[in-house]
Scaffold this motif. Structure first.
Motif, mmCIF file in Angstrom:
data_model
loop_
_atom_site.group_PDB
_atom_site.id
_atom_site.type_symbol
_atom_site.label_atom_id
_atom_site.label_comp_id
_atom_site.label_asym_id
_atom_site.label_seq_id
_atom_site.Cartn_x
_atom_site.Cartn_y
_atom_site.Cartn_z
ATOM 1 N N ALA A 6 -8.254 36.837 -18.457
ATOM 2 C CA ALA A 6 -8.115 37.804 -19.779
ATOM 3 C C ALA A 6 -9.470 37.303 -20.691
ATOM 4 C CB ALA A 6 -6.670 38.132 -20.563
ATOM 5 N N SER A 7 -9.925 38.066 -21.378
ATOM 6 C CA SER A 7 -11.058 37.690 -22.237
ATOM 7 C C SER A 7 -10.562 36.937 -23.591
ATOM 8 C CB SER A 7 -11.823 39.153 -22.571
ATOM 9 O OG SER A 7 -10.933 39.949 -23.344
ATOM 10 N N SER A 8 -9.106 37.205 -23.785
ATOM 11 C CA SER A 8 -8.759 36.525 -25.121
ATOM 12 C C SER A 8 -9.063 35.137 -25.110
ATOM 13 C CB SER A 8 -7.314 36.973 -25.141
ATOM 14 O OG SER A 8 -7.404 37.987 -25.355
ATOM 15 N N SER A 9 -9.280 34.474 -26.292
ATOM 16 C CA SER A 9 -9.539 32.963 -26.372
ATOM 17 C C SER A 9 -8.259 32.470 -26.474
ATOM 18 C CB SER A 9 -10.442 32.481 -27.879
ATOM 19 O OG SER A 9 -9.798 33.085 -29.019
ATOM 20 N N PRO A 10 -8.196 31.328 -25.939
ATOM 21 C CA PRO A 10 -6.978 30.552 -25.672
ATOM 22 C C PRO A 10 -6.243 30.038 -27.124
ATOM 23 C CG PRO A 10 -8.544 29.358 -24.173
ATOM 24 C CD PRO A 10 -9.183 30.488 -25.135
ATOM 25 N N LEU A 11 -4.870 30.210 -27.327
ATOM 26 C CA LEU A 11 -4.397 29.936 -28.378
ATOM 27 C C LEU A 11 -3.095 29.021 -27.890
ATOM 28 C CD1 LEU A 11 -3.391 30.907 -31.400
ATOM 29 C CD2 LEU A 11 -2.063 32.348 -30.340
ATOM 30 N N LYS A 12 -3.085 27.914 -28.800
ATOM 31 C CA LYS A 12 -2.154 26.874 -28.423
ATOM 32 C C LYS A 12 -0.842 26.986 -29.292
ATOM 33 C CE LYS A 12 -5.636 23.339 -27.111
ATOM 34 N NZ LYS A 12 -6.060 21.886 -27.634
ATOM 35 N N PHE A 13 0.202 27.059 -28.424
ATOM 36 C CA PHE A 13 1.691 27.218 -28.890
ATOM 37 C C PHE A 13 2.594 26.734 -27.927
ATOM 38 C CE2 PHE A 13 0.610 31.370 -27.152
ATOM 39 C CZ PHE A 13 2.049 31.635 -26.588
ATOM 40 N N GLN A 124 -2.064 43.126 -26.990
ATOM 41 C CA GLN A 124 -2.480 44.097 -26.327
ATOM 42 C C GLN A 124 -2.673 43.754 -24.788
ATOM 43 O OE1 GLN A 124 -6.003 44.877 -28.604
ATOM 44 N NE2 GLN A 124 -7.330 44.184 -27.183
ATOM 45 N N PRO A 125 -2.542 44.818 -23.826
ATOM 46 C CA PRO A 125 -3.002 44.637 -22.561
ATOM 47 C C PRO A 125 -4.225 44.399 -22.212
ATOM 48 C CG PRO A 125 -2.319 47.011 -23.016
ATOM 49 C CD PRO A 125 -2.316 46.334 -24.323
ATOM 50 N N PRO A 126 -4.575 43.413 -21.527
ATOM 51 C CA PRO A 126 -3.562 42.412 -20.668
ATOM 52 C C PRO A 126 -3.132 41.521 -21.683
ATOM 53 C CG PRO A 126 -5.965 41.614 -20.113
ATOM 54 C CD PRO A 126 -5.932 43.099 -21.103
ATOM 55 N N CYS A 127 -1.681 41.285 -21.591
ATOM 56 C CA CYS A 127 -1.046 40.192 -22.343
ATOM 57 C C CYS A 127 -1.477 38.716 -21.735
ATOM 58 C CB CYS A 127 0.365 40.649 -22.298
ATOM 59 S SG CYS A 127 1.459 39.328 -23.311
ATOM 60 N N SER A 128 -2.070 37.914 -22.330
ATOM 61 C CA SER A 128 -2.547 36.476 -22.017
ATOM 62 C C SER A 128 -1.483 35.891 -21.678
ATOM 63 C CB SER A 128 -3.415 35.991 -22.911
ATOM 64 O OG SER A 128 -4.486 36.801 -23.312
ATOM 65 N N TYR A 129 -0.247 35.793 -22.345
ATOM 66 C CA TYR A 129 0.725 34.980 -22.063
ATOM 67 C C TYR A 129 2.061 35.409 -21.553
ATOM 68 C CZ TYR A 129 -2.814 32.877 -25.134
ATOM 69 O OH TYR A 129 -4.037 32.256 -25.800
ATOM 70 N N ILE A 130 2.022 36.324 -20.740
ATOM 71 C CA ILE A 130 3.136 37.028 -20.052
ATOM 72 C C ILE A 130 4.011 36.088 -19.452
ATOM 73 C CG2 ILE A 130 2.143 37.675 -18.133
ATOM 74 C CD1 ILE A 130 4.890 39.554 -19.970
ATOM 75 N N GLU A 131 3.746 34.988 -18.839
ATOM 76 C CA GLU A 131 4.235 33.875 -18.107
ATOM 77 C C GLU A 131 5.156 33.396 -19.118
ATOM 78 O OE1 GLU A 131 1.187 34.254 -17.768
ATOM 79 O OE2 GLU A 131 0.922 34.816 -15.588
ATOM 80 N N GLU A 132 4.724 33.025 -20.237
ATOM 81 C CA GLU A 132 5.424 32.369 -21.282
ATOM 82 C C GLU A 132 6.672 33.373 -22.003
ATOM 83 O OE1 GLU A 132 5.244 29.082 -22.277
ATOM 84 O OE2 GLU A 132 3.690 28.595 -20.894
#
Length: 456
Positions: A6-13, A124-132
Motif C-alpha cells: 500500500a502507499s501509506s507510510s508505515p505507522l509503528k504500533f 481506507q482501502p487498501p487497509c495497510s494493517y489488516i493482518e494485525e
C-alpha cells in the motif's frame, strides 16, 4: 501468496491479542443439515471474505468494553442466525451443506496502542494493517469444517475500536452479512429479537427440476490460458502486486462523461465509471489485440419481483452478467463502445438469467467464474456496512479491506479535499501495469494522488 503493498507510510504500533475463542448461540438451537443453494454452491465463492469497521469512542459508552458488548450480542444474534454457528460439510456429488452444530464462530479480543486519528488514511482501502486487525487464526480459513465467521475486536487507546470480520462466502453475500451485523448491533443496544427476522429458504435459488442453460454465460466459460495470460499469471505470482485506491467524485465523472456521445448521457454513473475503468485497465494490460477480455458486474437479485426473495433472506443473491470484447477493439474504440456493452450487460439480469445460472451450476459441476482477462466489479456503496452501530455510533469507515486480484469494489463514504463526495475504487495490479493504468488516467485528465478522507 501476493505481496500486497500500500502507499501509506508505515505507522509503528503494537497489537496484543488474546487466545481465540468460540462464541456459540446463547440459547440451544436446532441441530439439522441445511443445504446451500446452487447460487451459494459455486466454486468462485468458496473463499473467506474480509471486511473492517473503525469506530471512534463515544461519551455515553465510557467505561464499557466493546469486545465484551459485541461478544455477548453475537451469542444472542446467533440464536436467530444459528446456521452461522455450524460448519459447512460436503454431501453427495460434492454438494455443500451446513451442519448446524452450534459450535460457534471464532472470536479474537485484542488491544492496540494507537488511535483512530493516528491511523489516518490507513482506514481506507487498501487497509495497510489488516493482518494485525484480523489475525488469520491457524486452521480457520478452510471452507469445510471450519468456523464460518472470524471476528476480531481491537480496542484502541482513544476509546475507539476496530471491528474486523471474515466471512465464509458460501454462507452469505455482503448484503446478507450486513443483515446479521445489524442484528448484532440491535442486540448490543438491548433488543431481544431482530427487527428483521432471518430467512433461510435457499431452495428458492436452486436449479430447476429439469435443469437447462437458456442464457449465454460468458462469465463461466472455461478458457485455456493463452501464452500471454500464462506469462501474466507467472508475473503476478513472482513480482510484487501494488494495491492502490482511486477516488472518483463529480469532477472526475464530468471529465469522463465528456468522452461519451449525447445518446448515452443518461447512463448511470456506475455504467459510465465501469466502462471507463474497464477500458483503462485493458489498455494498461497491453494485450494482444485478438485476446478476449471480459467485464463481470456483480448484480444484486434482491428486489426482483419475479424471484420474490424474502426480505430477510441472507444467502448469496447475486449474479455475474458479463460483457466480452476483443482487447484491440475495446482499446481503440471510443468510450461509447465499452459503455454500450456495459449497458447491455445490465439488461440481461432477469428471472430466467439467474435460473439459468443455477441450472448451469448443476449441469457443469459448479464451475468457477473465469479469471482469464476478466475484470469483476461490485458496487458496495449501498450495502450498509457504514451504518452498523454497536452503541458507539456509526463507523468512520465500514467496508471491504481492498481489492482482489481481478476484482474491485465501489466503496462509498469518502470525500476529497474540496468536500465533494465520491466513490473509492481499490485496484490490485503488478507494478508495471499499475503505472500504465495511472498514466492512462492521467492522459484522460484525471490526476492522482487526490487527498481523500472518510465522510464523517
Amino acid at each position: 501468496m501476493y505481496n500486497i503493498m500500500a502507499s501509506s507510510s508505515p505507522l509503528k504500533f503494537t497489537v496484543k491479542r488474546c487466545e481465540p475463542q468460540l462464541i456459540p448461540p446463547s440459547k440451544p438451537t436446532p441441530h439439522k443439515l441445511k443445504p446451500l443453494s446452487d447460487i451459494d454452491d459455486q466454486r468462485g465463492i468458496r473463499f473467506h471474505f474480509p471486511f473492517i469497521m473503525f469506530y471512534h469512542g463515544h461519551p455515553s459508552m465510557k467505561g464499557k468494553d466493546p469486545a465484551m458488548v459485541i461478544k455477548e450480542a453475537l451469542g444472542k444474534a446467533l440464536v436467530f442466525y444459528y446456521p452461522l454457528a455450524g460448519r459447512v460439510i460436503e454431501g453427495p456429488r460434492g454438494k455443500l451443506l451446513v451442519d448446524c452444530t452450534g459450535e460457534g464462530i471464532l472470536f479474537v479480543e485484542a488491544d492496540a496502542d494507537v488511535t483512530v486519528d493516528q491511523l489516518g488514511d490507513c482506514i481506507q482501502p487498501p487497509c495497510s494493517y489488516i493482518e494485525e486487525f484480523l489475525h488469520d487464526v491457524p486452521g480457520s480459513s478452510g471452507i469445510l469444517g471450519c468456523p464460518l465467521l472470524l471476528i476480531q475486536v481491537t480496542r484502541l487507546v482513544c476509546g475507539g475500536f476496530i471491528f474486523a470480520i471474515r466471512l465464509n462466502h458460501t454462507m452469505s453475500d455482503t448484503l446478507g452479512m450486513t443483515k446479521f451485523l445489524n442484528t448484532v448491533g440491535e442486540m448490543a443496544l438491548g433488543a431481544s429479537t431482530p427487527s428483521l427476522l432471518p430467512v433461510w429458504e435457499r431452495e428458492i435459488l436452486n436449479a430447476r427440476n429439469s435443469p437447462r442453460v437458456t442464457c449465454v454465460h460468458h462469465e463461466y466459460e472455461q478458457l485455456p490460458h493463452t501464452e500471454t495470460s500464462i506469462a501474466m499469471t507467472m508475473q503476478d505470482r513472482e513480482k510484487n502486486m501494488i494495491h492502490r485506491s482511486f477516488f472518483f467524485g463529480p469532477g472526475q465523472l464530468k471529465l469522463i462523461r465528456k468522452q461519451i456521445p449525447p445518446h448515452l448521457q443518461k447512463c448511470s454513473n456506475f455504467e459510465v465509471l465501469t466502462s471507463f475503468l474497464w477500458r483503462c485497465r485493458t489498455i494498461a494490460l497491453n494485450l494482444d489485440p485478438d485476446e478476449a477480455v471480459r467485464l463481470s458486474c456483480s448484480v444484486n437479485l434482491r428486489g426482483k419481483q419475479a424471484l420474490n426473495l424474502p426480505v430477510g433472506y441472507y444467502g448469496n443473491a447475486f449474479a455475474f452478467p458479463t460483457a466480452i470484447s476483443k482487447a484491440g477493439i475495446l482499446c481503440q474504440s471510443p468510450l461509447g463502445y465499452a459503455l454500450e456493452l456495459v449497458r447491455r450487460l445490465k439488461t440481461q439480469m432477469n428471472e430466467e438469467y439467474i435460473k439459468s445460472v443455477a441450472d448451469l451450476m448443476m449441469l457443469k459441476g459448479r464451475p468457477h467464474y473465469t479469471e482469464v482477462w476478466n475484470f469483476v466489479i461490485a458496487d458496495v456503496t449501498r450495502v450498509g456496512l457504514g451504518d452498523i452501530d454497536f452503541g458507539w455510533g456509526k463507523p468512520v469507515y465500514g467496508g471491504p479491506v481492498g481489492a482482489r486480484p481481478c476484482t474491485s469494489y465501489y466503496v462509498g463514504g469518502f470525500k476529497n479535499s474540496s468536500g465533494e463526495e465520491g466513490v473509492l475504487v481499490p485496484i490490485l495490479l503488478p507494478l508495471p501495469i499499475m503505472n500504465r493504468f495511472q498514466q492512462e488516467l492521467f492522459s484522460n485528465g484525471i490526476d492522482y494522488p487526490i487527498k481523500i478522507a472518510p465522510k464523517l
